[in-house]
Design a protein around this motif. Structure first.
Motif, short mmCIF file in Angstrom:
data_model
loop_
_atom_site.label_atom_id
_atom_site.label_comp_id
_atom_site.label_asym_id
_atom_site.label_seq_id
_atom_site.Cartn_x
_atom_site.Cartn_y
_atom_site.Cartn_z
N ALA A 287 -9.79 -1.67 -4.93
CA ALA A 287 -10.33 -0.52 -4.20
C ALA A 287 -9.82 -0.50 -2.76
O ALA A 287 -9.46 0.57 -2.23
CB ALA A 287 -11.85 -0.55 -4.22
N LYS A 288 -9.78 -1.67 -2.11
CA LYS A 288 -9.28 -1.74 -0.74
C LYS A 288 -7.80 -1.39 -0.68
O LYS A 288 -7.34 -0.71 0.25
CB LYS A 288 -9.52 -3.13 -0.15
N LEU A 289 -7.04 -1.87 -1.67
CA LEU A 289 -5.61 -1.58 -1.70
C LEU A 289 -5.38 -0.08 -1.82
O LEU A 289 -4.58 0.51 -1.08
CB LEU A 289 -4.95 -2.31 -2.87
N LEU A 290 -6.05 0.57 -2.74
CA LEU A 290 -5.88 2.00 -2.96
C LEU A 290 -6.33 2.80 -1.74
O LEU A 290 -5.72 3.82 -1.39
CB LEU A 290 -6.64 2.44 -4.21
N SER A 291 -7.37 2.33 -1.09
CA SER A 291 -7.84 3.00 0.12
C SER A 291 -6.78 2.94 1.23
O SER A 291 -6.52 3.94 1.91
CB SER A 291 -9.14 2.35 0.61
N ALA A 292 -6.17 1.76 1.38
CA ALA A 292 -5.12 1.62 2.40
C ALA A 292 -3.90 2.46 2.05
O ALA A 292 -3.27 3.06 2.92
CB ALA A 292 -4.73 0.15 2.54
N MET A 293 -3.56 2.53 0.77
CA MET A 293 -2.40 3.31 0.34
C MET A 293 -2.59 4.80 0.58
O MET A 293 -1.62 5.55 0.70
CB MET A 293 -2.11 3.05 -1.14
N ALA A 294 -3.83 5.22 0.70
CA ALA A 294 -4.12 6.65 0.91
C ALA A 294 -3.56 7.14 2.24
O ALA A 294 -3.40 8.35 2.45
CB ALA A 294 -5.63 6.90 0.85
N HIS A 295 -3.26 6.21 3.16
CA HIS A 295 -2.72 6.59 4.47
C HIS A 295 -1.23 6.33 4.58
O HIS A 295 -0.66 6.39 5.68
CB HIS A 295 -3.46 5.83 5.58
N ASP A 296 -0.57 6.04 3.46
CA ASP A 296 0.86 5.77 3.49
C ASP A 296 1.63 6.97 4.03
O ASP A 296 1.33 8.13 3.70
CB ASP A 296 1.35 5.43 2.08
N LYS A 297 2.65 6.70 4.86
CA LYS A 297 3.37 7.79 5.54
C LYS A 297 4.21 8.64 4.59
O LYS A 297 4.61 9.75 4.95
CB LYS A 297 4.24 7.22 6.66
N LYS A 298 4.53 8.16 3.41
CA LYS A 298 5.32 8.94 2.46
C LYS A 298 4.44 9.90 1.65
O LYS A 298 4.95 10.72 0.88
CB LYS A 298 6.06 8.02 1.48
N LYS A 299 3.14 9.81 1.82
CA LYS A 299 2.22 10.64 1.05
C LYS A 299 2.48 12.12 1.32
O LYS A 299 2.75 12.52 2.46
CB LYS A 299 0.78 10.28 1.42
N ALA A 300 2.43 12.93 0.28
CA ALA A 300 2.63 14.37 0.43
C ALA A 300 1.76 15.11 -0.58
O ALA A 300 1.64 14.69 -1.74
CB ALA A 300 4.10 14.73 0.21
N LEU A 301 1.14 16.19 -0.13
CA LEU A 301 0.28 17.02 -0.98
C LEU A 301 -0.78 16.18 -1.68
O LEU A 301 -1.14 16.41 -2.84
CB LEU A 301 1.13 17.77 -2.02
N GLY A 302 -1.28 15.18 -0.95
CA GLY A 302 -2.36 14.35 -1.48
C GLY A 302 -1.93 13.29 -2.45
O GLY A 302 -2.79 12.60 -3.03
N GLU A 303 -0.62 13.14 -2.68
CA GLU A 303 -0.13 12.19 -3.67
C GLU A 303 0.64 11.04 -3.00
O GLU A 303 1.47 11.28 -2.11
CB GLU A 303 0.79 12.89 -4.67
#
Length: 345
Positions: A287-303
């Motif tokens: 859960a912590k890993l996925l939460s941190a990945m939610a702020h990844d700079k490559k993220k686009a359109l919520g993905e």
């Protein structure tokens, strides 16, 4: 001494005992990692007639608080926009001082003197600056080219083995995404001096084609979607190289699971990374890993998007995006594999 000009105009010098006298008549302030104050900074400041500031050691120093401290000190010292700022240290120092130089009086002249393998082959090249936040690593920053980079190989002689591995992780990554010969060289002799130059040349070639990271430069993030999230989960208490190495193994597995990378190539990659003592952070939860990945700079359109490889030495272009969205349902089997792999080692 080897000189390379990196477009749009950074001069990179690679050699030994590179700086022995002042760099000009301008006022100079040397900002160094406190850990190397006595080892290098005091003597260098004397040789180049620079004033000396130090910052704390470690990733936790790459913060808005430390940046504010440096900016305050520069104002107290009366530094103007012509004052030359020199960063002496590893990737934390070059990222942080680069950021400060880019915003102080809207831009101050900057020189980088990387002292670790990681900084020499990766962090100091390409003009990226950054500070970390509680939400993730390198989420605040600028792209700001230094006037020059002095990569003094003598400074690697005092590098602890764990710091050498941090740099090796980035070299191996370069071999996976861009040049298979780097991968082969690193497998055979990770201390080969030619390997350092070849890895630097690979990074230079990539950033010159895409200086602002709108396409090709994204491939340098291979292993970092997972790696940066692990660092955030661990509150930056695991080394960057260890996180990236683990991230590269995991993202290679993801590349195989999604049908891009042959199983035999993955097994070769896993064989290399299995040599190292890679561990999930004690604070790790999915859960912590996925939460941190939610702020990844490559993220686009919520993905969340990942850089993926289809063979050793080649990242998938994905029509110029060089990354693709991966749904959590697609990622879950790879995270299962990661958790099982690390629990059995």
């Amino acid at each position: 001494m080897l000189k390379i000009v990196i477009r749009p105009g950074t001069e990179l010098y690679l050699g030994r005992n590179l700086l022995t006298k002042p760099l000009g008549k301008q006022r100079t302030i040397l900002i160094a990692d406190a850990a190397i104050k006595d080892l290098y900074a005091v003597d260098l400041a004397r040789k180049i007639h620079a004033e000396l500031l130090t910052i704390p050691t470690g990733e936790k120093a790459k913060s808005l608080e430390t940046a504010t401290f440096l900016i305050d000190e520069l104002f107290k010292m009366g530094a103007d926009r012509e004052t030359l700022l020199i960063a002496l240290g590893g990737g934390v120092t070059t990222d942080l001082v680069g950021f400060v130089a880019s915003v102080y009086m809207r831009g101050s002249p900057l020189i980088l003197i990387p002292t670790t393998l990681l900084a020499i082959v990766d962090a100091a090249i390409g003009g990226k600056t950054a500070i970390d936040t509680p939400y993730g690593k390198n989420l605040i920053g600028t792209i700001y080219s230094p006037k020059a980079i002095f990569a003094d190989l003598d400074m690697l002689q005092t590098l602890p083995e764990k710091e050498w591995f941090n740099g090796l992780a980035e070299i191996l990554k370069m071999g996976l995404i861009y040049d298979a010969s780097i991968w082969e060289m690193a497998k055979k002799n990770s201390k080969d001096p030619d390997l350092v130059l070849k890895a630097m040349q690979g990074k230079i070639a990539i950033v010159e084609q895409d200086p602002t990271e709108r396409g090709l430069r994204r491939i340098l993030n291979f292993g970092h979607t997972i790696g940066h999230a692990l660092e955030t989960t661990a509150h930056y208490e695991i080394p960057h190289g260890e996180a990236v190495a683990l991230g590269c193994a995991v993202e290679a597995h993801l590349s195989m699971r999604l049908g891009y990378l042959a199983e035999k190539d993955f097994e070769q990659i896993l064989g290399v990374y299995s040599r190292f003592s890679l561990k999930l952070p004690k604070a790790y939860t999915r859960a912590k890993l996925l939460s941190a990945m939610a702020h990844d700079k490559k993220k686009a359109l919520g993905e969340t998007r990942f850089v993926l490889i289809d063979k050793i030495g080649h990242a998938m272009p994905f029509e110029g995006a060089y990354c693709r969205a991966v749904a959590q349902s697609e990622l879950a089997p790879t995270l299962d594999w990661m958790e099982n792999w690390k629990s059995s080692h």
